[in-house]
Design a protein around this motif. Structure first.
Motif, PDB file in Angstrom:
ATOM      1  N   ASN A 137      -1.109   7.881   1.639  1.00 33.82           N
ATOM      2  CA  ASN A 137      -1.693   8.967   0.851  1.00 33.82           C
ATOM      3  C   ASN A 137      -1.292  10.323   1.416  1.00 33.82           C
ATOM      4  O   ASN A 137      -1.136  11.296   0.702  1.00 33.82           O
ATOM      5  CB  ASN A 137      -3.221   8.839   0.810  1.00 33.82           C
ATOM      6  N   ASN A 138      -1.149  10.378   2.739  1.00 29.40           N
ATOM      7  CA  ASN A 138      -0.683  11.604   3.409  1.00 29.40           C
ATOM      8  C   ASN A 138       0.214  11.201   4.578  1.00 29.40           C
ATOM      9  O   ASN A 138       0.285  10.044   4.940  1.00 29.40           O
ATOM     10  CB  ASN A 138      -1.868  12.459   3.876  1.00 29.40           C
ATOM     11  N   GLN A 164       0.817  -1.210   0.000  1.00 31.55           N
ATOM     12  CA  GLN A 164       0.000   0.000   0.000  1.00 31.55           C
ATOM     13  C   GLN A 164       0.854   1.264   0.000  1.00 31.55           C
ATOM     14  O   GLN A 164       0.321   2.359  -0.041  1.00 31.55           O
ATOM     15  CB  GLN A 164      -0.921   0.013   1.220  1.00 31.55           C
TER      16      GLN A 164
END
Length: 158
Positions: A147-148, A99
Motif C-alpha cells: 500500500n505504501n 498482496q
C-alpha cells in the motif's frame, strides 16, 4: 677445380645437417612432441589491455548495506548485500506475492523519488546500473512495496 671442390663440400655439409635434423626426432619423440596436453595443465592468463575494463575502485560492502556510486560515465550504480538472516526475515515480511508486496531498489533525492524505474530485487547480493546522471544528494533505498513504500536499508548520500 677448387670452386667445384668447394661446392661439393658445401653440399655434403648441408646434407649432413639435414640428415642430423631429420634423424634427431624419431617416431617416439615425434609423438611426445605433438601430443595434445590435458586441459588441466594450462593456467588462465589474461591480456594486460583487458584490465582497463575492471573496476578500479575496490571497496568492502558490509552485510545489510547498500552503496550508491557514480560511475566514470556519470551514471548511477548501486550495490547491495543482505545477510542470510535478514534475507529470510524480509522474505517472511513479503508473505504472499498476491498482496502486491515486492522488495525493490529505489533512488531518492532530497526525500523525493526520482523518476527512475524501481528495480525488483530477487537476490540478497547484487548490483544495478541506472542510465541517469548522478546528482548530489542522491541515495538508494531497499524497501518493500505494498500500500505504501517502507524502506528497510538506506545508503549514504552521494
Amino acid at each position: 677445380m677448387p670452386p667445384l671442390l668447394y661446392i661439393i663440400l658445401l653440399c655434403a655439409v648441408l646434407f649432413i645437417m639435414l640428415y642430423w635434423v631429420l634423424s634427431a626426432t624419431g617416431p617416439k619423440e615425434r609423438r611426445l612432441r605433438f601430443k595434445i596436453p590435458h586441459r588441466d595443465m594450462f593456467s588462465w592468463e589474461s591480456a594486460q589491455e583487458l584490465f582497463k575494463y575492471l573496476e578500479t575502485e575496490e571497496f568492502y560492502l558490509p552485510a545489510d548495506s547498500i552503496k550508491l556510486l557514480a560511475t566514470d560515465s556519470g551514471h548511477l550504480r548501486a550495490y547491495w548485500r543482505i545477510s542470510p538472516g535478514k534475507w529470510q526475515k524480509i522474505l517472511k515480511q513479503l508473505g504472499s506475492r498476491a498482496q502486491g508486496r515486492e522488495l525493490i531498489l529505489r533512488i531518492h533525492q532530497g526525500g523525493t523519488n526520482l523518476n527512475l524505474p524501481d528495480v525488483p530485487v530477487k537476490k540478497p547480493i547484487g548490483s544495478y546500473d541506472w542510465e541517469a546522471k548522478a546528482e548530489p544528494g542522491c541515495c538508494a533505498s531497499l524497501g518493500i512495496t505494498g500500500n505504501n513504500y517502507t524502506p528497510l536499508i538506506i545508503s549514504d548520500k552521494l
